[in-house]
Design a protein around this motif. Structure first.
Motif, PDB file in Angstrom:
ATOM      1  N   ILE A  45       3.441   6.219  -5.513  1.00 44.40           N
ATOM      2  CA  ILE A  45       3.397   6.407  -6.968  1.00 44.40           C
ATOM      3  C   ILE A  45       2.118   7.121  -7.385  1.00 44.40           C
ATOM      4  CG2 ILE A  45       3.227   5.176  -9.172  1.00 44.40           C
ATOM      5  CD1 ILE A  45       5.112   3.078  -8.050  1.00 44.40           C
ATOM      6  N   THR A  46       1.006   6.743  -6.774  1.00 51.83           N
ATOM      7  CA  THR A  46      -0.286   7.357  -7.105  1.00 51.83           C
ATOM      8  C   THR A  46      -0.296   8.843  -6.791  1.00 51.83           C
ATOM      9  OG1 THR A  46      -1.361   5.248  -6.607  1.00 51.83           O
ATOM     10  CG2 THR A  46      -2.785   7.189  -6.719  1.00 51.83           C
ATOM     11  N   ALA A  47       0.539   9.265  -5.844  1.00 53.85           N
ATOM     12  CA  ALA A  47       0.595  10.683  -5.479  1.00 53.85           C
ATOM     13  C   ALA A  47       1.049  11.563  -6.642  1.00 53.85           C
ATOM     14  CB  ALA A  47       1.519  10.869  -4.275  1.00 53.85           C
ATOM     15  N   HIS A  48       1.609  10.958  -7.693  1.00 51.04           N
ATOM     16  CA  HIS A  48       1.922  11.723  -8.908  1.00 51.04           C
ATOM     17  C   HIS A  48       0.660  12.349  -9.486  1.00 51.04           C
ATOM     18  CE1 HIS A  48       3.351  12.682 -12.945  1.00 51.04           C
ATOM     19  NE2 HIS A  48       2.414  11.884 -13.436  1.00 51.04           N
ATOM     20  N   TRP A  49      -0.467  11.613  -9.425  1.00 49.52           N
ATOM     21  CA  TRP A  49      -1.736  12.114  -9.958  1.00 49.52           C
ATOM     22  C   TRP A  49      -2.637  12.662  -8.856  1.00 49.52           C
ATOM     23  CZ3 TRP A  49       0.294   7.271 -11.138  1.00 49.52           C
ATOM     24  CH2 TRP A  49       0.813   7.137 -12.431  1.00 49.52           C
ATOM     25  N   LEU A  50      -2.564  12.067  -7.680  1.00 46.27           N
ATOM     26  CA  LEU A  50      -3.439  12.449  -6.575  1.00 46.27           C
ATOM     27  C   LEU A  50      -2.552  12.749  -5.370  1.00 46.27           C
ATOM     28  CD1 LEU A  50      -6.449  12.696  -5.765  1.00 46.27           C
ATOM     29  CD2 LEU A  50      -6.307  10.338  -4.941  1.00 46.27           C
ATOM     30  N   THR A  51      -2.186  14.020  -5.216  1.00 48.30           N
ATOM     31  CA  THR A  51      -1.189  14.415  -4.212  1.00 48.30           C
ATOM     32  C   THR A  51      -1.510  13.938  -2.795  1.00 48.30           C
ATOM     33  OG1 THR A  51      -0.612  16.343  -5.541  1.00 48.30           O
ATOM     34  CG2 THR A  51       0.050  16.373  -3.227  1.00 48.30           C
ATOM     35  N   PRO A  52      -2.772  14.029  -2.318  1.00 50.18           N
ATOM     36  CA  PRO A  52      -3.040  13.586  -0.941  1.00 50.18           C
ATOM     37  C   PRO A  52      -2.722  12.118  -0.677  1.00 50.18           C
ATOM     38  CG  PRO A  52      -4.844  14.938  -1.753  1.00 50.18           C
ATOM     39  CD  PRO A  52      -3.958  14.671  -2.926  1.00 50.18           C
ATOM     40  N   ALA A  53      -2.534  11.322  -1.733  1.00 48.49           N
ATOM     41  CA  ALA A  53      -2.208   9.907  -1.533  1.00 48.49           C
ATOM     42  C   ALA A  53      -0.889   9.727  -0.799  1.00 48.49           C
ATOM     43  CB  ALA A  53      -2.171   9.187  -2.880  1.00 48.49           C
ATOM     44  N   ILE A  54      -0.047  10.772  -0.794  1.00 47.16           N
ATOM     45  CA  ILE A  54       1.236  10.647  -0.112  1.00 47.16           C
ATOM     46  C   ILE A  54       1.047  10.401   1.379  1.00 47.16           C
ATOM     47  CG2 ILE A  54       1.551  13.110   0.388  1.00 47.16           C
ATOM     48  CD1 ILE A  54       4.246  10.581  -0.739  1.00 47.16           C
ATOM     49  N   TRP A  55      -0.052  10.923   1.927  1.00 46.28           N
ATOM     50  CA  TRP A  55      -0.286  10.703   3.355  1.00 46.28           C
ATOM     51  C   TRP A  55      -0.756   9.282   3.623  1.00 46.28           C
ATOM     52  CZ3 TRP A  55       2.382  13.988   5.671  1.00 46.28           C
ATOM     53  CH2 TRP A  55       2.500  15.290   5.177  1.00 46.28           C
ATOM     54  N   LEU A  56      -1.369   8.650   2.629  1.00 43.93           N
ATOM     55  CA  LEU A  56      -1.682   7.226   2.766  1.00 43.93           C
ATOM     56  C   LEU A  56      -0.392   6.406   2.784  1.00 43.93           C
ATOM     57  CD1 LEU A  56      -4.733   6.876   0.319  1.00 43.93           C
ATOM     58  CD2 LEU A  56      -4.771   6.983   2.821  1.00 43.93           C
ATOM     59  N   ALA A  57       0.588   6.828   1.959  1.00 42.18           N
ATOM     60  CA  ALA A  57       1.887   6.159   1.967  1.00 42.18           C
ATOM     61  C   ALA A  57       2.546   6.307   3.333  1.00 42.18           C
ATOM     62  CB  ALA A  57       2.776   6.730   0.872  1.00 42.18           C
ATOM     63  N   ALA A  58       2.486   7.510   3.899  1.00 41.81           N
ATOM     64  CA  ALA A  58       3.081   7.751   5.210  1.00 41.81           C
ATOM     65  C   ALA A  58       2.414   6.897   6.282  1.00 41.81           C
ATOM     66  CB  ALA A  58       2.966   9.239   5.563  1.00 41.81           C
ATOM     67  N   MET A  59       1.091   6.811   6.238  1.00 43.22           N
ATOM     68  CA  MET A  59       0.366   6.007   7.224  1.00 43.22           C
ATOM     69  C   MET A  59       0.698   4.528   7.087  1.00 43.22           C
ATOM     70  SD  MET A  59      -3.380   7.874   7.123  1.00 43.22           S
ATOM     71  CE  MET A  59      -4.102   6.547   8.089  1.00 43.22           C
ATOM     72  N   ALA A  60       0.741   4.036   5.847  1.00 41.54           N
ATOM     73  CA  ALA A  60       1.032   2.616   5.626  1.00 41.54           C
ATOM     74  C   ALA A  60       2.437   2.260   6.104  1.00 41.54           C
ATOM     75  CB  ALA A  60       0.868   2.276   4.144  1.00 41.54           C
ATOM     76  N   ASP A  61       3.416   3.109   5.765  1.00 37.25           N
ATOM     77  CA  ASP A  61       4.791   2.830   6.183  1.00 37.25           C
ATOM     78  C   ASP A  61       4.937   2.886   7.705  1.00 37.25           C
ATOM     79  OD1 ASP A  61       5.538   2.491   3.584  1.00 37.25           O
ATOM     80  OD2 ASP A  61       6.489   4.450   3.366  1.00 37.25           O
ATOM     81  N   THR A  62       4.257   3.846   8.322  1.00 35.55           N
ATOM     82  CA  THR A  62       4.327   3.978   9.781  1.00 35.55           C
ATOM     83  C   THR A  62       3.694   2.781  10.471  1.00 35.55           C
ATOM     84  OG1 THR A  62       4.257   6.400   9.590  1.00 35.55           O
ATOM     85  CG2 THR A  62       3.713   5.443  11.734  1.00 35.55           C
ATOM     86  N   ALA A 101       0.826  -1.205   0.000  1.00 39.71           N
ATOM     87  CA  ALA A 101       0.000   0.000   0.000  1.00 39.71           C
ATOM     88  C   ALA A 101       0.862   1.258   0.000  1.00 39.71           C
ATOM     89  CB  ALA A 101      -0.933  -0.003   1.212  1.00 39.71           C
ATOM     90  N   GLY A 102       1.953   1.228   0.758  1.00 36.93           N
ATOM     91  CA  GLY A 102       2.852   2.375   0.779  1.00 36.93           C
ATOM     92  C   GLY A 102       3.481   2.648  -0.569  1.00 36.93           C
ATOM     93  N   ARG A 103       3.860   1.585  -1.279  1.00 40.28           N
ATOM     94  CA  ARG A 103       4.499   1.763  -2.591  1.00 40.28           C
ATOM     95  C   ARG A 103       3.503   2.295  -3.624  1.00 40.28           C
ATOM     96  NH1 ARG A 103       6.538   0.907   1.026  1.00 40.28           N
ATOM     97  NH2 ARG A 103       6.940   3.101   0.631  1.00 40.28           N
ATOM     98  N   VAL A 104       2.314   1.714  -3.627  1.00 36.38           N
ATOM     99  CA  VAL A 104       1.292   2.136  -4.595  1.00 36.38           C
ATOM    100  C   VAL A 104       0.851   3.569  -4.311  1.00 36.38           C
ATOM    101  CG1 VAL A 104      -1.055   1.708  -5.417  1.00 36.38           C
ATOM    102  CG2 VAL A 104       0.507  -0.215  -5.036  1.00 36.38           C
ATOM    103  N   ALA A 105       0.661   3.906  -3.025  1.00 33.81           N
ATOM    104  CA  ALA A 105       0.203   5.252  -2.672  1.00 33.81           C
ATOM    105  C   ALA A 105       1.225   6.308  -3.057  1.00 33.81           C
ATOM    106  CB  ALA A 105      -0.098   5.317  -1.178  1.00 33.81           C
TER     107      ALA A 105
END
Length: 386
Positions: A100-117, A94-98
């Motif tokens: 990459i997805t943040a390229h199109w949907l910037t808020p997805a970066i916080w999903l990456a942060a949550m998943a990694d944490t 989920a962290g990896r996909v989020a």
């Protein structure tokens, strides 16, 4: 179905496989962005994505596989249930996909942060109580280093809206991984080197990974990492980097046991320590001569990290899958050749006229290394021995 179920037999199978796949896919995307100008601009820019996904995502998958395989062995306890393996693998993916997805949907970066944490918190929850209950408690340095990795990764995401500060936080990320690398190598090498000594019936004394030398190196690495993050322009950083290099070279004094060093599964971790020392030495010399951190030094440290990850994947993957060590000479020769090509990345800044060709060759060396690892490891990770 048999192959799929086999992947969840042991933590190293699924997470080492994810390590190999991500090493190839992430470099492919980075290569397309760098050399073919394929549009890819996640938060912070493609460079920060490239650094983070190597330092955290690639290393993170290998760390999970190592920790969840080694801790039950260290403590003689039951392995983690496959349900937790699926949860951790899901969080990692989920962290990896989020990101990459943040390229199109910037808020997805916080999903990456949550998943990694959540991934690191889960790993700490699964391993720390077991290590604490062990009466010797001699492995508690591992969860402490993981806790530091968790804190530093949260800092990276927090600083990501400010790429300059986020880039500085990657120095802390690299330093934390170097500390984890020293801790892991000390434990692996005690087994591998002494096994090689017994096979050769050498008269040398048994190999001991002496804690004082390792602790001194860890302190020097930590001081350099913190100072280069908080005081990026301070002159003392160069001297701290040289101190870290000297402390790592001091660790190598434990390894001077004669011709046993030429055994392939002893030589790789020995070379890893040399790469670490060379990386910090280059950082120190660059700081003294030019007043700035050398990207070549950072890439030598990255090469050391990759060499160690490949070593763990091949050794732990073979041993814990029941296949044993792969003793074919071509294995170490091919991997060593590919790793030598990688060193061109560290030299690229010194040859401006050939900068991009050297980067391309280094990227090819990276892909070749991991394709070889995939070719060698597919049986050990996907199949049970007959």
């Amino acid at each position: 179905m048999k192959t799929v179920s086999t992947l969840w037999d042991s933590p190293h199978r699924i997470f080492f496989l994810l390590t190999i796949i991500w090493a190839l896919l992430s470099m492919l995307l980075w290569g397309l962005t760098l050399f073919l100008s394929v549009p890819f601009n996640p938060p912070g820019g493609p460079l920060l994505w490239h650094i983070h996904e190597f330092l955290f995502a690639l290393s993170g998958a290998a760390i999970i596989g190592f920790m969840l395989t080694a801790v039950p062995e260290f403590t003689s306890t039951e392995p983690v249930n496959y349900v937790w393996l699926k949860r951790l693998a899901g969080l990692w993916l989920a962290g990896r996909v989020a990101y990459i997805t943040a390229h199109w949907l910037t808020p997805a970066i916080w999903l990456a942060a949550m998943a990694d944490t959540l991934m690191l918190i889960t790993l700490l929850t699964l391993t720390t109580p077991v290590l604490w209950q062990d009466l010797t408690r001699k492995h508690l340095s591992l969860p402490l280093a993981l806790l530091l990795l968790l804190i530093v990764n949260v800092m990276f995401y927090y600083e990501l809206p400010h790429p300059g500060r986020a880039l500085q936080s990657t120095h802390l990320l690299m330093g934390t991984l170097m500390i984890l690398l020293l801790l892991a190598l000390a434990r692996i090498s005690m087994s591998m080197v002494n096994s090689a000594l017994e096979e050769k019936q050498a008269e040398a004394e048994p190999y001991l990974a002496r804690p004082p030398r390792r602790q001194l190196a860890i302190i020097c690495i930590l001081l350099f990492s913190v100072c280069s993050w908080y005081f990026p322009a301070a002159g003392i950083n160069a001297w701290l980097a040289l101190a870290a290099a000297a402390a790592i070279l001091n660790i190598l004094n434990d390894w001077h046991l004669g011709r046993v060093l030429l055994r392939r599964w002893v030589l790789l971790p020995y070379c890893t320590l040399w790469l670490m020392a060379a990386g910090y030495a280059q950082l120190g010399i660059s700081g003294l001569l030019y007043g700035s951190v050398s990207s070549g030094g950072q890439h030598l440290l990255a090469a050391a990290l990759m060499t160690a990850i490949i070593y763990v994947v091949l050794v732990a993957g073979g041993v814990h899958s029941g296949w044993g060590l792969d003793e074919r000479k071509r294995v170490i020769i091919l991997i060593a050749t590919a790793l030598l090509l990688l060193q061109l990345r560290a030299l690229a800044p010194l040859v401006p006229a050939a900068y991009y060709p050297l980067l391309a060759i280094a990227a090819g060396g990276w892909m070749l290394s991991w394709l070889l690892v995939l070719t060698i490891s597919w049986r050990t990770l996907w199949q049970r021995p007959a």
